[in-house]
Design a protein around this motif. Sequence first.
Motif, PDB file in Angstrom:
ATOM      1  N   HIS A 133     -11.073  -8.322   0.014  1.00 37.94           N
ATOM      2  CA  HIS A 133     -12.113  -8.280   1.052  1.00 37.94           C
ATOM      3  C   HIS A 133     -12.525  -9.666   1.512  1.00 37.94           C
ATOM      4  N   ASN A 134     -12.425 -10.657   0.612  1.00 40.00           N
ATOM      5  CA  ASN A 134     -12.877 -12.013   0.917  1.00 40.00           C
ATOM      6  C   ASN A 134     -11.719 -12.974   1.128  1.00 40.00           C
ATOM      7  N   PHE A 135     -10.557 -12.464   1.474  1.00 33.75           N
ATOM      8  CA  PHE A 135      -9.404 -13.339   1.690  1.00 33.75           C
ATOM      9  C   PHE A 135      -9.723 -14.301   2.829  1.00 33.75           C
ATOM     10  N   PRO A 136      -9.450 -15.597   2.667  1.00 36.62           N
ATOM     11  CA  PRO A 136      -9.911 -16.608   3.629  1.00 36.62           C
ATOM     12  C   PRO A 136      -9.014 -16.760   4.853  1.00 36.62           C
ATOM     13  N   TRP A 137      -9.028 -15.782   5.734  1.00 35.15           N
ATOM     14  CA  TRP A 137      -8.232 -15.872   6.953  1.00 35.15           C
ATOM     15  C   TRP A 137      -8.632 -17.124   7.730  1.00 35.15           C
ATOM     16  N   SER A 138      -7.657 -17.917   8.154  1.00 33.17           N
ATOM     17  CA  SER A 138      -7.927 -19.204   8.798  1.00 33.17           C
ATOM     18  C   SER A 138      -6.985 -19.412   9.964  1.00 33.17           C
ATOM     19  N   GLY A 139      -7.235 -20.489  10.716  1.00 33.56           N
ATOM     20  CA  GLY A 139      -6.391 -20.787  11.863  1.00 33.56           C
ATOM     21  C   GLY A 139      -6.608 -19.798  13.000  1.00 33.56           C
ATOM     22  N   ASN A 140      -5.719 -19.829  13.962  1.00 39.65           N
ATOM     23  CA  ASN A 140      -5.793 -18.932  15.112  1.00 39.65           C
ATOM     24  C   ASN A 140      -4.896 -17.717  14.903  1.00 39.65           C
ATOM     25  N   ASP A 141      -4.918 -16.814  15.876  1.00 43.33           N
ATOM     26  CA  ASP A 141      -4.052 -15.623  15.853  1.00 43.33           C
ATOM     27  C   ASP A 141      -4.174 -14.854  14.539  1.00 43.33           C
ATOM     28  N   GLN A 142      -5.401 -14.668  14.080  1.00 46.29           N
ATOM     29  CA  GLN A 142      -5.594 -14.037  12.776  1.00 46.29           C
ATOM     30  C   GLN A 142      -5.180 -12.570  12.775  1.00 46.29           C
ATOM     31  N   ALA A 143      -5.401 -11.870  13.876  1.00 45.62           N
ATOM     32  CA  ALA A 143      -4.966 -10.473  13.941  1.00 45.62           C
ATOM     33  C   ALA A 143      -3.452 -10.381  13.792  1.00 45.62           C
ATOM     34  N   GLN A 144      -2.742 -11.312  14.410  1.00 48.83           N
ATOM     35  CA  GLN A 144      -1.286 -11.334  14.285  1.00 48.83           C
ATOM     36  C   GLN A 144      -0.869 -11.631  12.851  1.00 48.83           C
ATOM     37  N   GLN A 145      -1.595 -12.540  12.191  1.00 52.81           N
ATOM     38  CA  GLN A 145      -1.309 -12.841  10.793  1.00 52.81           C
ATOM     39  C   GLN A 145      -1.454 -11.585   9.932  1.00 52.81           C
ATOM     40  N   VAL A 146      -2.550 -10.867  10.142  1.00 55.52           N
ATOM     41  CA  VAL A 146      -2.795  -9.652   9.361  1.00 55.52           C
ATOM     42  C   VAL A 146      -1.674  -8.640   9.592  1.00 55.52           C
ATOM     43  N   GLY A 147      -1.328  -8.433  10.854  1.00 56.16           N
ATOM     44  CA  GLY A 147      -0.332  -7.419  11.187  1.00 56.16           C
ATOM     45  C   GLY A 147       1.061  -7.753  10.698  1.00 56.16           C
ATOM     46  N   ASN A 148       1.391  -9.048  10.614  1.00 52.55           N
ATOM     47  CA  ASN A 148       2.731  -9.458  10.186  1.00 52.55           C
ATOM     48  C   ASN A 148       2.925  -9.398   8.677  1.00 52.55           C
ATOM     49  N   ALA A 149       1.847  -9.255   7.930  1.00 53.83           N
ATOM     50  CA  ALA A 149       1.909  -9.393   6.475  1.00 53.83           C
ATOM     51  C   ALA A 149       2.429  -8.133   5.778  1.00 53.83           C
ATOM     52  N   VAL A 150       2.999  -8.347   4.603  1.00 52.01           N
ATOM     53  CA  VAL A 150       3.324  -7.244   3.703  1.00 52.01           C
ATOM     54  C   VAL A 150       2.016  -6.769   3.067  1.00 52.01           C
ATOM     55  N   PRO A 151       1.719  -5.473   3.044  1.00 54.58           N
ATOM     56  CA  PRO A 151       0.513  -5.018   2.345  1.00 54.58           C
ATOM     57  C   PRO A 151       0.586  -5.403   0.864  1.00 54.58           C
ATOM     58  N   PRO A 152      -0.332  -6.233   0.372  1.00 59.20           N
ATOM     59  CA  PRO A 152      -0.243  -6.695  -1.020  1.00 59.20           C
ATOM     60  C   PRO A 152      -0.149  -5.574  -2.052  1.00 59.20           C
ATOM     61  N   ARG A 153      -0.832  -4.451  -1.810  1.00 56.05           N
ATOM     62  CA  ARG A 153      -0.769  -3.379  -2.809  1.00 56.05           C
ATOM     63  C   ARG A 153       0.650  -2.803  -2.904  1.00 56.05           C
ATOM     64  N   LEU A 154       1.316  -2.640  -1.775  1.00 59.92           N
ATOM     65  CA  LEU A 154       2.712  -2.225  -1.825  1.00 59.92           C
ATOM     66  C   LEU A 154       3.532  -3.302  -2.515  1.00 59.92           C
ATOM     67  N   GLY A 155       3.244  -4.564  -2.185  1.00 54.25           N
ATOM     68  CA  GLY A 155       3.955  -5.674  -2.814  1.00 54.25           C
ATOM     69  C   GLY A 155       3.799  -5.675  -4.322  1.00 54.25           C
ATOM     70  N   MET A 156       2.619  -5.317  -4.815  1.00 60.13           N
ATOM     71  CA  MET A 156       2.407  -5.269  -6.255  1.00 60.13           C
ATOM     72  C   MET A 156       3.309  -4.225  -6.901  1.00 60.13           C
ATOM     73  N   HIS A 157       3.428  -3.071  -6.269  1.00 59.75           N
ATOM     74  CA  HIS A 157       4.289  -2.024  -6.822  1.00 59.75           C
ATOM     75  C   HIS A 157       5.755  -2.448  -6.800  1.00 59.75           C
ATOM     76  N   VAL A 158       6.197  -3.058  -5.701  1.00 56.92           N
ATOM     77  CA  VAL A 158       7.598  -3.462  -5.584  1.00 56.92           C
ATOM     78  C   VAL A 158       7.919  -4.582  -6.568  1.00 56.92           C
ATOM     79  N   LEU A 159       7.072  -5.621  -6.615  1.00 59.54           N
ATOM     80  CA  LEU A 159       7.323  -6.742  -7.506  1.00 59.54           C
ATOM     81  C   LEU A 159       7.217  -6.331  -8.970  1.00 59.54           C
ATOM     82  N   SER A 160       6.261  -5.481  -9.282  1.00 64.48           N
ATOM     83  CA  SER A 160       6.118  -5.029 -10.661  1.00 64.48           C
ATOM     84  C   SER A 160       7.369  -4.278 -11.102  1.00 64.48           C
ATOM     85  N   ASN A 161       7.904  -3.454 -10.203  1.00 58.88           N
ATOM     86  CA  ASN A 161       9.130  -2.722 -10.498  1.00 58.88           C
ATOM     87  C   ASN A 161      10.302  -3.682 -10.696  1.00 58.88           C
TER      88      ASN A 161
END
Length: 440
Positions: A356-384
């Motif tokens: 909730h408190n991730f420090p989004w910075s710089g410009n085009d923040q909506a684009q940054q959010v949309g381009n990202a891998v969802p961390p929770r999915l990433g946790m499942h994939v990396l853990s596996n």
Amino acid sequence: MSSPGTQVHHLDGIRILDLFAGPGGLDVAAHFLGFKSIGIEWDRNACETRYAAGLPTIHADVSVMRESRFDEIPKSVDILAGGPPCQSFSVAGTGAGRKALDEVIEFIHRLVGGEDEAKIDDELHTLGKDPRTALVLEPLRWLLKAIESEDRDPYNMIVLEQVPAVLPLWEVYATLLRGGEGRLGGVKYEADYWELKTEQFGVPQTRTRAVLVARRPGLGTIEPLEPTHLPFDLHRGKRKTVQADMLPDEYGTRPPEKKHWRSMAEALDTASRLEDSPVDVSRLRTGGQMKFFVVSNYGSGGDPKKRGQRLSSEPAFTVTGKISRNKVYKTAEEYESGKSDRFTIPEAGVLQTFPHNFPWSGNDQAQQVGNAVPPRLGMHVLSNALRGDTPSKEELATSATWPSVSPTTTEELRVIGCGDHLRCPPDSHKVTRAHQRPAP
């Protein structure tokens, strides 16, 4: 500038190299699983978010790093990860990559077969009339570079993700990795690939990703990821979003071992109750209850004028760089009058499962959010991939909040990533000769 000792401290013990790292979806996932990573990212704004979050980063082009700066990657790295840019493969894009799938598969075989890379590069520049299509080959080229390097061992593990249209390419990757022929030099991997739905892993949005996981033999058998939540049924009957009753319905009886998919309302409400949360959903409450609906910026059913709609009691649409254009309404009256709200950047991040408190910075923040891998999915994939298990309840619970990062750490990471800007992508900092530092 920070001292060499400071740089060693930040780069010490890094195991994961995240190509096309974006603001850090996979890196955030790795952090909560206890693994250190370093990302390569060409977008300056995403780099600023990463520096603010304390994530080691190199601001550079992935291809340039492989060609001329490969030795700068810490020798401790033994895991290759990444999600090449997906625009040309995405349904939302022009589809140049989808049309060029057969050509890309041919290039994969040519690379492994040992054909001259300069010739391949010349052809790649015109592939599908979208040069980004060729970037899906970069993970393979990084793997080959490591295998052929005299002072670096082959990666022990590989984790890649992309849009579903890329699944046929991951199939080819997996087949070649299992065989170890050509330039792979007998280096073999156990490899598997899947199409995963994010809502089935606790992400409060519907999003499908193609994932490949590969491990060197002896590091454990790769097992398919077992979903933790039920899929969201996109065919729920002919009900209108602007109906009076917007409470969740139970669509059938769910297996007791599977949780219900997570809704927008649950995710945002939970985030808003955390200490010092920037997520304030009081405007979305009516009579103390959070009930709203979202109208997508995209067309639905092939009709660009027909906008899809989701209830607050349902998962969000796929979070893209256009999420700030989605319209949020509390009542049918607001919808009829055109009085709409929008998701804030922290709220969009929460729907992607960033803290909730991730420090989004710089410009085009909506684009940054949309381009990202969802961390929770990433946790499942990396853990596996890395541990052969699933994230613990404690790890998932901890991932709701990001640790504070000092300004000193942010500046030290900026120096590591950008230095005097001269090695960053051209024009990314608009550096002119008048502002360049003199040579020592």
